[in-house]
Scaffold this motif. Structure first.
Motif, short mmCIF file in Angstrom:
data_model
loop_
_atom_site.label_atom_id
_atom_site.label_comp_id
_atom_site.label_asym_id
_atom_site.label_seq_id
_atom_site.Cartn_x
_atom_site.Cartn_y
_atom_site.Cartn_z
N ILE A 25 -1.12 2.75 7.68
CA ILE A 25 -0.06 3.76 7.73
C ILE A 25 -0.25 4.67 8.94
CG2 ILE A 25 0.96 5.73 6.51
CD1 ILE A 25 0.10 4.40 3.90
N VAL A 46 -7.32 -2.80 0.22
CA VAL A 46 -6.89 -1.42 0.04
C VAL A 46 -7.06 -0.62 1.32
CG1 VAL A 46 -7.35 0.73 -1.21
CG2 VAL A 46 -7.36 -1.45 -2.43
N THR A 51 -9.12 7.04 1.14
CA THR A 51 -8.85 5.61 1.16
C THR A 51 -10.10 4.81 0.81
OG1 THR A 51 -7.05 5.79 2.77
CG2 THR A 51 -8.18 3.67 2.63
N HIS A 60 1.39 -4.26 -2.82
CA HIS A 60 1.31 -3.31 -1.71
C HIS A 60 1.51 -4.02 -0.36
CE1 HIS A 60 -0.12 -0.02 0.79
NE2 HIS A 60 -1.00 -0.84 1.32
N LEU A 65 -3.81 0.77 3.42
CA LEU A 65 -3.52 2.20 3.48
C LEU A 65 -3.74 2.78 4.88
CD1 LEU A 65 -5.00 3.47 0.08
CD2 LEU A 65 -2.60 3.05 0.68
#
Length: 248
Positions: free
Chosen positions: A39, A32, A14, A241, A36
């Motif tokens: 999650i 980003v 990541t 995203h 990510l």
């Protein structure tokens, strides 16, 4: 929750990817990384993990620019607004509206990226900078406190100032450095960014630096037109995203 080796690999990947994006378009590491990492962990925990990589890479980006003092003198009211707005928004990221704020940010990024790809070039007259800069800064601080992402409305505003490529990247580095410090202080006050988290954040620095170095190598070999395309396409992807959470 994944096992420890899988979690370490995912975290390293990541930050490598986040650093690459930041090296190419001058922003995106928090977006980003938080997107990510969320999650496998809570957004506030993800934001705490990115503090050290974000701070170091933004200082690197800031120092690499051509005219630091000129940039700092011009943008200090915006920086003061960022600090004040982040402090005022303390607790938003850990509150009940954190998911909604992140989704709203994603849609805002999509709109801004679409305008940029359509070659819409907003501009801010110099006579309005004195009052508009602290307002933009305060808004950016509130968004930072709610999402851990420093992009809106700072990036559209800095773009509207008509800065050249290197000056824009340096201005982004200054804005993101101030935002990172303000966010770190806020998370520490809330008890989320503690010594153990700081140590884990330090470990994430190496893949972030490697990714940023690769991204800067790529950015140094593209034209102004290609740079702008990467800039707005990157924003569009990041916004998509974040906004995807509205459909899950």
């Amino acid at each position: 929750m994944p096992d420890i080796p899988t979690a370490l690999f995912f975290t390293g990947f990541t930050f490598l990817l986040a650093g690459l994006v930041k090296g190419v378009i001058g922003l995106g590491l928090p977006t980003v990384a938080v997107g990510l990492l969320s999650i496998v962990m809570l957004p506030a925990q993800a934001a705490s993990l990115l503090i050290v990589p974000s701070l170091v890479t933004n200082i690197w980006q800031l120092a690499a620019g051509p005219r630091f003092w000129n940039t700092a003198r011009r943008l200090w009211p915006m920086m003061a607004g960022i600090a004040a707005g982040t402090w005022a928004g303390s607790g938003l990221m850990t509150g009940d509206t954190a998911d909604e704020a992140t989704i709203a940010l994603g849609f805002a990024l999509i709109v801004y990226a679409a305008l940029g790809l359509a070659a819409v070039r907003p501009s801010v007259p110099a006579k309005h900078e004195n009052w508009l800069s602290p307002v933009i800064g305060a808004g950016t601080g509130l968004v930072t406190a709610a999402t851990g992402v420093f992009v809106i409305p700072a990036v559209p505003y800095l773009q509207a100032l008509g800065l050249q490529k290197d000056d824009l990247v340096q201005a982004l580095g200054l804005s993101f450095t101030v935002s990172t410090i303000a966010l770190a202080l806020t998370l520490a006050q809330e008890g989320v960014f503690a010594a153990s988290t700081a140590a884990a954040s330090l470990l994430a620095l190496m893949p972030a630096l490697a990714g940023m170095a690769l991204g800067q190598w790529v950015r140094g070999r593209v034209s102004e037109r290609a740079f702008r395309l990467c800039f707005f396409v990157g924003l569009l992807m990041l916004g998509g995203h974040l906004a995807a959470g509205a459909f899950t």
